[in-house]
Write a protein that holds these residues in place. Structure first.
Motif, short mmCIF file in Angstrom:
data_model
loop_
_atom_site.label_atom_id
_atom_site.label_comp_id
_atom_site.label_asym_id
_atom_site.label_seq_id
_atom_site.Cartn_x
_atom_site.Cartn_y
_atom_site.Cartn_z
N MET A 211 49.45 35.66 40.53
CA MET A 211 49.78 36.98 40.99
C MET A 211 48.68 37.40 41.95
O MET A 211 47.50 37.27 41.66
N SER A 212 49.12 37.93 43.04
CA SER A 212 48.18 38.44 44.02
C SER A 212 48.62 39.84 44.38
O SER A 212 49.76 40.05 44.81
N THR A 213 47.73 40.80 44.18
CA THR A 213 48.09 42.18 44.44
C THR A 213 46.86 43.00 44.78
O THR A 213 45.74 42.58 44.53
N THR A 214 47.09 44.15 45.34
CA THR A 214 46.01 45.09 45.64
C THR A 214 45.99 46.15 44.55
O THR A 214 47.03 46.69 44.19
N VAL A 215 44.82 46.39 44.01
CA VAL A 215 44.65 47.37 42.94
C VAL A 215 43.59 48.37 43.37
O VAL A 215 42.61 48.00 44.02
N ASP A 216 43.78 49.62 43.00
CA ASP A 216 42.81 50.65 43.30
C ASP A 216 41.44 50.20 42.77
O ASP A 216 41.28 49.89 41.59
N ALA A 217 40.46 50.16 43.65
CA ALA A 217 39.13 49.63 43.31
C ALA A 217 38.47 50.43 42.18
O ALA A 217 37.85 49.84 41.28
N GLU A 218 38.58 51.75 42.22
CA GLU A 218 37.96 52.57 41.17
C GLU A 218 38.65 52.34 39.82
O GLU A 218 37.98 52.25 38.79
N LEU A 219 39.97 52.25 39.84
CA LEU A 219 40.72 51.99 38.62
C LEU A 219 40.32 50.65 38.01
O LEU A 219 40.06 50.55 36.81
N LEU A 220 40.21 49.64 38.84
CA LEU A 220 39.82 48.31 38.37
C LEU A 220 38.39 48.32 37.83
O LEU A 220 38.10 47.75 36.78
N ARG B 24 36.62 47.07 29.35
CA ARG B 24 36.99 45.75 28.82
C ARG B 24 36.08 44.68 29.42
O ARG B 24 36.53 43.74 30.03
N SER B 25 34.80 44.85 29.20
CA SER B 25 33.85 43.89 29.78
C SER B 25 33.91 42.56 29.06
O SER B 25 34.29 42.47 27.90
N GLY B 26 33.52 41.51 29.75
CA GLY B 26 33.44 40.20 29.15
C GLY B 26 34.66 39.32 29.36
O GLY B 26 34.62 38.13 29.14
N GLY B 27 35.76 39.90 29.80
CA GLY B 27 36.96 39.12 30.02
C GLY B 27 37.20 38.90 31.50
O GLY B 27 36.49 39.43 32.35
N THR B 28 38.22 38.14 31.77
CA THR B 28 38.59 37.91 33.16
C THR B 28 39.55 39.00 33.62
O THR B 28 40.13 39.72 32.81
N ASP B 29 39.72 39.10 34.93
CA ASP B 29 40.70 40.04 35.45
C ASP B 29 42.10 39.67 34.97
O ASP B 29 42.91 40.53 34.68
N ALA B 30 42.35 38.39 34.84
CA ALA B 30 43.66 37.93 34.36
C ALA B 30 43.91 38.42 32.93
O ALA B 30 45.00 38.90 32.60
N SER B 31 42.90 38.33 32.07
CA SER B 31 43.08 38.79 30.69
C SER B 31 43.22 40.31 30.66
O SER B 31 43.95 40.85 29.83
N LEU B 32 42.55 41.00 31.56
CA LEU B 32 42.66 42.45 31.65
C LEU B 32 44.08 42.85 32.05
O LEU B 32 44.68 43.74 31.45
#
Length: 74
Positions: free
Chosen positions: A1-10, A17-25
């Motif tokens: 999946m490739s998408t644009t996400v609001d930088a502040e939201l991310l 949810r620290s410690g995980g990958t963006d995919a797991s998030l």
């Protein structure tokens, strides 16, 4: 999946949810979305059922008002 996400939201989600990958998030967020959707479906089903047959309606067990009256007399 490739998408644009609001930088502040991310960034905020990564802090929580620290410690995980963006995919797991993203996977966790999608699971939460589906869970919330299912909860809303169940709430709607209960609301529909209660509107079709109110709690006060008598059934094979009797009616709630008579039961409560009897229960408070003891």
């Amino acid at each position: 999946m490739s998408t644009t996400v609001d930088a502040e939201l991310l960034a905020r989600a990564r802090e929580i949810r620290s410690g995980g990958t963006d995919a797991s998030l993203v996977e966790e967020a999608l699971q939460a979305l589906l869970r919330n959707h299912r909860d809303a479906e169940l709430d709607e089903a209960y609301a529909r059922a209660y509107s079709e047959t109110p709690v006060e309606a008598p059934d094979e067990w009797g009616d709630l008002t008579t039961f409560l009256d009897a229960a408070t007399r003891r």
